[in-house]
Write a protein that holds these residues in place. Structure first.
Motif, PDB file in Angstrom:
ATOM      1  N   ALA A  90      42.427  30.154  97.862  1.00 18.26           N
ATOM      2  CA  ALA A  90      42.373  30.954  96.772  1.00 18.26           C
ATOM      3  C   ALA A  90      41.348  30.785  95.873  1.00 18.26           C
ATOM      4  N   SER A  91      40.390  29.619  95.936  1.00 18.80           N
ATOM      5  CA  SER A  91      39.488  29.445  95.107  1.00 18.80           C
ATOM      6  C   SER A  91      38.242  30.187  95.572  1.00 18.80           C
ATOM      7  N   PRO A  92      37.430  30.952  94.629  1.00 21.04           N
ATOM      8  CA  PRO A  92      36.315  31.529  95.297  1.00 21.04           C
ATOM      9  C   PRO A  92      34.928  30.523  95.225  1.00 21.04           C
ATOM     10  N   ALA A  93      35.075  29.327  94.659  1.00 24.07           N
ATOM     11  CA  ALA A  93      33.993  28.488  94.623  1.00 24.07           C
ATOM     12  C   ALA A  93      33.694  27.921  95.924  1.00 24.07           C
ATOM     13  N   ARG A  94      32.458  28.001  96.172  1.00 29.00           N
ATOM     14  CA  ARG A  94      31.879  27.402  97.623  1.00 29.00           C
ATOM     15  C   ARG A  94      31.882  25.713  97.648  1.00 29.00           C
ATOM     16  N   PRO A  95      32.009  25.356  98.717  1.00 30.19           N
ATOM     17  CA  PRO A  95      32.083  23.919  98.814  1.00 30.19           C
ATOM     18  C   PRO A  95      30.876  23.351  98.589  1.00 30.19           C
ATOM     19  N   ARG A  96      30.542  22.372  97.737  1.00 31.81           N
ATOM     20  CA  ARG A  96      29.085  21.665  97.548  1.00 31.81           C
ATOM     21  C   ARG A  96      29.578  20.200  97.506  1.00 31.81           C
ATOM     22  N   PRO A  97      28.573  19.503  97.728  1.00 32.07           N
ATOM     23  CA  PRO A  97      28.498  18.088  97.811  1.00 32.07           C
ATOM     24  C   PRO A  97      28.504  17.709  96.342  1.00 32.07           C
ATOM     25  N   SER A 107      35.590   8.702  98.973  1.00 26.48           N
ATOM     26  CA  SER A 107      35.693   9.941  99.376  1.00 26.48           C
ATOM     27  C   SER A 107      34.470  10.757  99.460  1.00 26.48           C
ATOM     28  N   GLY A 108      34.367  11.881  99.662  1.00 28.37           N
ATOM     29  CA  GLY A 108      33.260  12.740  99.661  1.00 28.37           C
ATOM     30  C   GLY A 108      32.555  12.785 100.758  1.00 28.37           C
ATOM     31  N   HIS A 109      33.234  12.615 101.966  1.00 31.88           N
ATOM     32  CA  HIS A 109      32.459  12.656 103.320  1.00 31.88           C
ATOM     33  C   HIS A 109      32.575  14.013 103.777  1.00 31.88           C
ATOM     34  N   GLY A 110      33.628  14.896 103.577  1.00 32.07           N
ATOM     35  CA  GLY A 110      33.724  16.262 104.294  1.00 32.07           C
ATOM     36  C   GLY A 110      32.729  16.829 104.601  1.00 32.07           C
ATOM     37  N   LEU A 113      30.518  14.941 107.138  1.00 31.81           N
ATOM     38  CA  LEU A 113      30.873  15.471 108.481  1.00 31.81           C
ATOM     39  C   LEU A 113      30.962  16.603 109.236  1.00 31.81           C
ATOM     40  N   LEU A 114      31.018  17.708 108.277  1.00 33.55           N
ATOM     41  CA  LEU A 114      30.932  19.038 108.904  1.00 33.55           C
ATOM     42  C   LEU A 114      29.483  19.058 109.023  1.00 33.55           C
ATOM     43  N   ASP A 115      28.334  18.705 108.556  1.00 31.20           N
ATOM     44  CA  ASP A 115      27.002  18.891 108.947  1.00 31.20           C
ATOM     45  C   ASP A 115      26.550  17.892 110.279  1.00 31.20           C
ATOM     46  N   ARG A 116      27.460  16.876 110.289  1.00 28.28           N
ATOM     47  CA  ARG A 116      26.908  16.060 111.529  1.00 28.28           C
ATOM     48  C   ARG A 116      27.814  16.260 112.715  1.00 28.28           C
ATOM     49  N   LEU A 117      29.087  16.875 112.802  1.00 29.84           N
ATOM     50  CA  LEU A 117      29.689  17.067 113.753  1.00 29.84           C
ATOM     51  C   LEU A 117      30.065  18.470 114.220  1.00 29.84           C
ATOM     52  N   ALA A 118      29.966  19.281 113.391  1.00 28.31           N
ATOM     53  CA  ALA A 118      30.214  20.679 113.826  1.00 28.31           C
ATOM     54  C   ALA A 118      28.743  21.261 114.413  1.00 28.31           C
ATOM     55  N   ALA A 119      28.869  22.377 115.333  1.00 29.52           N
ATOM     56  CA  ALA A 119      27.818  23.026 116.086  1.00 29.52           C
ATOM     57  C   ALA A 119      27.264  24.078 114.760  1.00 29.52           C
ATOM     58  N   ALA A 120      28.074  24.511 114.181  1.00 28.33           N
ATOM     59  CA  ALA A 120      28.114  25.474 112.948  1.00 28.33           C
ATOM     60  C   ALA A 120      29.107  25.390 112.074  1.00 28.33           C
ATOM     61  N   TRP A 121      28.746  25.543 110.669  1.00 25.62           N
ATOM     62  CA  TRP A 121      29.898  25.942 109.654  1.00 25.62           C
ATOM     63  C   TRP A 121      29.400  26.714 108.505  1.00 25.62           C
ATOM     64  N   GLY A 122      30.223  27.264 107.678  1.00 27.87           N
ATOM     65  CA  GLY A 122      29.923  27.876 106.530  1.00 27.87           C
ATOM     66  C   GLY A 122      31.098  28.302 105.841  1.00 27.87           C
ATOM     67  N   CYS A 123      30.708  29.346 104.662  1.00 27.43           N
ATOM     68  CA  CYS A 123      31.910  29.755 103.900  1.00 27.43           C
ATOM     69  C   CYS A 123      31.674  31.028 103.655  1.00 27.43           C
ATOM     70  N   LEU A 124      32.833  31.842 103.859  1.00 29.61           N
ATOM     71  CA  LEU A 124      32.857  33.302 103.679  1.00 29.61           C
ATOM     72  C   LEU A 124      33.641  33.914 102.377  1.00 29.61           C
ATOM     73  N   PRO A 125      33.485  34.919 101.630  1.00 27.18           N
ATOM     74  CA  PRO A 125      34.077  35.352 100.535  1.00 27.18           C
ATOM     75  C   PRO A 125      35.344  35.916 101.100  1.00 27.18           C
ATOM     76  N   ARG A 126      36.416  35.813 100.617  1.00 28.54           N
ATOM     77  CA  ARG A 126      37.472  36.602 101.139  1.00 28.54           C
ATOM     78  C   ARG A 126      38.237  37.330  99.782  1.00 28.54           C
TER      79      ARG A 126
END
Length: 156
Positions: A90-97, A107-110, A113-126
Motif C-alpha cells: 500500500a505504500s507509494p514510496a519506491r524502493p531505494r537503497p 540488513s539492507g541487501h535486498g 540482490l535484485l540487481d545481481r540475481l534478477a534478469a530484470a526488476w522494477g517498480c510500478l505504481p498501482r
C-alpha cells in the motif's frame, strides 16, 4: 496469520495476503510449489535459479513487511523459461537503497540482490500503492543443481 485467497490460471497465480509472522515463509513455499509445477526438474529445490527466485521473493515480501505495513498481493507468472514475481503493497514510496551497499551490514541487501540475481526488476505504481516485480530465468537444466544420490541401503 496470512489469509490466502488464491486465483490460479495455467500461467499465473495470484495470492491475496494479509500481514502476519508467517507471510514471508508462506510466500516462499507457494513460490517453490509453482516453480516445481511449472518447470519440472529445472524448478526443483536446490537448483541455483530456484534458490535465487525464492531468496528474491523473501527479500521483496520482507521489504513490504518492514517498510510498507505488509504486502497485500503476491503474483507469480511464467513463460517457458522465465518466472515473474510481483509483490504489491500500500505504500507509494519506491524502493531505494539506504546508501552504498556494505556487505558487512546485517540488513539492507535486498535491492543489491535484485540487481545481481534478477534478469530484470522494477517498480510500478498501482491504484493502492506500488508493485515491486522481478524476473528470473529458469534454465532447462540448471548446472548449479547436482542431485544428491543415496547409495542403496543408506538412509538419506
Amino acid at each position: 496469520m496470512t489469509t490466502w485467497q488464491h486465483r490460479d490460471t495455467s500461467r499465473a497465480r495470484h495470492y491475496a495476503l494479509t500481514d502476519g509472522p508467517e507471510t514471508v515463509a508462506e510466500c516462499r513455499a507457494v513460490t517453490r510449489q509453482a516453480l516445481r509445477e511449472w518447470f519440472g526438474q529445472a524448478g526443483a529445490a536446490g537448483c541455483t535459479a530456484v534458490e535465487d527466485a525464492v531468496l528474491l521473493v523473501s527479500e521483496v515480501v520482507g521489504n513490504a513487511c518492514r517498510h510498507a505495513d505488509g504486502p497485500y498481493e503476491l503474483s507469480l507468472d511464467h513463460t517457458d523459461r522465465r518466472l515473474r514475481a510481483q509483490v504489491s503493497d500500500a505504500s507509494p514510496a519506491r524502493p531505494r537503497p539506504s546508501g552504498p551497499h556494505r556487505p558487512a551490514r546485517s540488513s539492507g541487501h535486498g535491492l543489491y540482490l535484485l540487481d545481481r540475481l534478477a534478469a530484470a526488476w522494477g517498480c510500478l505504481p498501482r491504484p493502492r500503492g506500488k508493485a515491486v516485480w522481478f524476473e528470473i530465468d529458469i534454465p532447462p537444466e540448471d548446472p548449479g543443481h547436482t542431485p544428491v544420490r543415496t547409495p542403496p541401503g543408506e538412509v538419506p
